[in-house]
Design a protein around this motif. Structure first.
Motif, PDB file in Angstrom:
ATOM      1  N   LEU A 160      38.487  26.417  37.066  1.00 54.68           N
ATOM      2  CA  LEU A 160      38.783  27.581  37.909  1.00 54.68           C
ATOM      3  C   LEU A 160      39.763  27.224  39.017  1.00 54.68           C
ATOM      4  CD1 LEU A 160      35.218  29.184  38.201  1.00 54.68           C
ATOM      5  CD2 LEU A 160      37.156  30.011  36.845  1.00 54.68           C
ATOM      6  N   THR A 161      39.619  26.029  39.574  1.00 47.68           N
ATOM      7  CA  THR A 161      40.550  25.590  40.617  1.00 47.68           C
ATOM      8  C   THR A 161      41.955  25.441  40.059  1.00 47.68           C
ATOM      9  OG1 THR A 161      38.781  24.421  41.805  1.00 47.68           O
ATOM     10  CG2 THR A 161      41.045  23.779  42.295  1.00 47.68           C
ATOM     11  N   ALA A 162      42.061  24.853  38.868  1.00 50.77           N
ATOM     12  CA  ALA A 162      43.372  24.689  38.239  1.00 50.77           C
ATOM     13  C   ALA A 162      43.982  26.046  37.908  1.00 50.77           C
ATOM     14  CB  ALA A 162      43.240  23.843  36.976  1.00 50.77           C
ATOM     15  N   ALA A 163      43.151  26.988  37.428  1.00 54.17           N
ATOM     16  CA  ALA A 163      43.655  28.320  37.092  1.00 54.17           C
ATOM     17  C   ALA A 163      44.179  29.025  38.337  1.00 54.17           C
ATOM     18  CB  ALA A 163      42.547  29.146  36.436  1.00 54.17           C
ATOM     19  N   ARG A 164      43.459  28.855  39.447  1.00 55.01           N
ATOM     20  CA  ARG A 164      43.890  29.481  40.697  1.00 55.01           C
ATOM     21  C   ARG A 164      45.211  28.878  41.163  1.00 55.01           C
ATOM     22  NH1 ARG A 164      44.538  33.825  43.634  1.00 55.01           N
ATOM     23  NH2 ARG A 164      45.389  33.180  45.635  1.00 55.01           N
ATOM     24  N   GLU A 169      51.115  29.556  41.844  1.00 54.76           N
ATOM     25  CA  GLU A 169      52.477  29.122  41.551  1.00 54.76           C
ATOM     26  C   GLU A 169      53.218  30.199  40.758  1.00 54.76           C
ATOM     27  OE1 GLU A 169      55.941  26.758  41.142  1.00 54.76           O
ATOM     28  OE2 GLU A 169      54.277  26.836  42.572  1.00 54.76           O
ATOM     29  N   SER A 170      52.527  30.848  39.832  1.00 54.38           N
ATOM     30  CA  SER A 170      53.157  31.916  39.052  1.00 54.38           C
ATOM     31  C   SER A 170      53.552  33.081  39.952  1.00 54.38           C
ATOM     32  CB  SER A 170      52.195  32.408  37.962  1.00 54.38           C
ATOM     33  OG  SER A 170      51.880  31.363  37.065  1.00 54.38           O
ATOM     34  N   ARG A 233      49.750  35.584  34.138  1.00 53.24           N
ATOM     35  CA  ARG A 233      48.977  34.779  35.088  1.00 53.24           C
ATOM     36  C   ARG A 233      49.176  35.279  36.504  1.00 53.24           C
ATOM     37  NH1 ARG A 233      50.751  30.305  31.979  1.00 53.24           N
ATOM     38  NH2 ARG A 233      52.305  29.747  33.545  1.00 53.24           N
ATOM     39  N   ALA A 234      50.357  35.791  36.792  1.00 46.12           N
ATOM     40  CA  ALA A 234      50.654  36.286  38.133  1.00 46.12           C
ATOM     41  C   ALA A 234      50.146  37.706  38.352  1.00 46.12           C
ATOM     42  CB  ALA A 234      52.165  36.245  38.382  1.00 46.12           C
ATOM     43  N   ARG A 257      42.275  41.553  43.259  1.00 49.98           N
ATOM     44  CA  ARG A 257      41.099  42.208  43.804  1.00 49.98           C
ATOM     45  C   ARG A 257      39.913  41.327  43.481  1.00 49.98           C
ATOM     46  NH1 ARG A 257      43.341  47.010  41.046  1.00 49.98           N
ATOM     47  NH2 ARG A 257      44.608  48.143  42.544  1.00 49.98           N
ATOM     48  N   GLY A 258      39.202  40.938  44.488  1.00 53.55           N
ATOM     49  CA  GLY A 258      38.038  40.106  44.265  1.00 53.55           C
ATOM     50  C   GLY A 258      38.348  38.783  43.608  1.00 53.55           C
ATOM     51  N   GLY A 259      39.557  38.232  43.869  1.00 55.76           N
ATOM     52  CA  GLY A 259      39.902  36.936  43.316  1.00 55.76           C
ATOM     53  C   GLY A 259      40.442  36.987  41.912  1.00 55.76           C
ATOM     54  N   GLN A 260      40.567  38.225  41.318  1.00 51.86           N
ATOM     55  CA  GLN A 260      41.070  38.341  39.965  1.00 51.86           C
ATOM     56  C   GLN A 260      42.331  39.166  39.986  1.00 51.86           C
ATOM     57  OE1 GLN A 260      39.892  36.905  37.309  1.00 51.86           O
ATOM     58  NE2 GLN A 260      38.174  35.966  38.335  1.00 51.86           N
TER      59      GLN A 260
END
Length: 262
Positions: A160-164, A169-170, A233-234, A257-260
């Motif tokens: 999840l950290t890597a995805a964030r 970056e995107s 991703r962005a 929204r809500g981190g997504q």
């Protein structure tokens, strides 16, 4: 006693029927079963229409990937066929956000568990867990808890950290585009070819080609497919395929929204 309505979704009939029977033995649980994503969506819609909404969806992580997989499946979050339970979880989250989804998996997989949480699932549970464990998860997600096997927690947090980080970056790269380049990118996300983009934006094919090359260069990718993946991703959505041409896209098109991504 408030009853919990559970829908088991698995294309392995013996497993689905066995699990449904075990859960139905509980005094506060009502259970139905579906053998595919489309069947599950029909059950959810029918329950909602009848005022008997399901509370929890228990779905096979590998739904639709076996030899009995249906020819067609509901659309997933990126518009691709919903080939597994994770994509179904994303579809259910959009259609009926009050329904809690728990993904049942044959094996521990931090990457797919993280994808499931990002898709809106509230839990990832081993298929061979005890009935008591599964019931605890079902009741826990109804209290807005998120359930993961302890052995997966570190790996899922890393994913999840890597995805964030990748999403951030995107977003930065997309914000480097001009408004017109963002329009072109959204058309690419919608799957439009160069000629269709030119007609949509009232530009010449040569101008669209130039904008497309600029988009790829600024995003640091070498293909339209890679640009679309980065845009997704962005949080960049597709340009509408009908109706009037939209106003130039602004940085506000990338929303969370809500981190997504919205």
């Amino acid at each position: 006693m408030a009853r919990i309505r559970v829908l088991v979704v698995d294309d392995h009939r013996v497993f689905a029927e066995s699990l449904a029977a075990a859960l139905a033995a509980e005094p506060d649980v009502d259970v139905s079963a579906a053998g595919s994503g489309p069947a599950a969506l029909r059950c959810l819609e029918r329950g909602l229409a009848e005022g008997r909404r399901f509370d929890v969806l228990l779905v096979d992580a590998d739904l639709g990937t076996g030899p009995a997989a249906p020819a067609a499946a509901p659309a997933g979050p990126e518009g691709e066929p919903a080939a597994d339970g994770i994509a179904l979880a994303a579809g259910v989250r959009k259609a009926q956000p009050a329904v809690r989804t728990v993904v049942l998996a044959e094996r521990d997989d931090p990457r797919r568990a993280a994808l499931a949480l990002q898709a809106g699932a509230s839990g990832w549970v081993a298929k061979d867990c005890s009935l008591q464990r599964l019931l605890a998860v079902v009741r826990g997600v109804l209290r807005d808890e998120t359930h993961l096997p302890p052995a997966l927690l570190t790996g899922v947090l890393r994913e999840l950290t890597a995805a964030r980080r990748h999403r951030t970056e995107s977003e930065r790269l997309v914000e480097s585009l001009t408004p017109r380049e963002r329009e072109v990118l959204r058309c690419m996300v919608a799957g439009l070819g160069r000629k269709a983009v030119a007609e949509r934006l009232f530009l010449s094919p040569h101008t669209v080609r130039t904008h497309t090359q600029n988009v790829l260069g600024k995003l640091g990718v070498h293909s339209t497919l890679a640009a679309v993946a980065l845009a997704r991703r962005a949080g960049v959505g597709p340009a509408p395929l009908t109706g009037p041409v939209p106003a130039p896209a602004l940085a506000g098109d990338v929303v969370e929204r809500g981190g997504q991504p919205a």
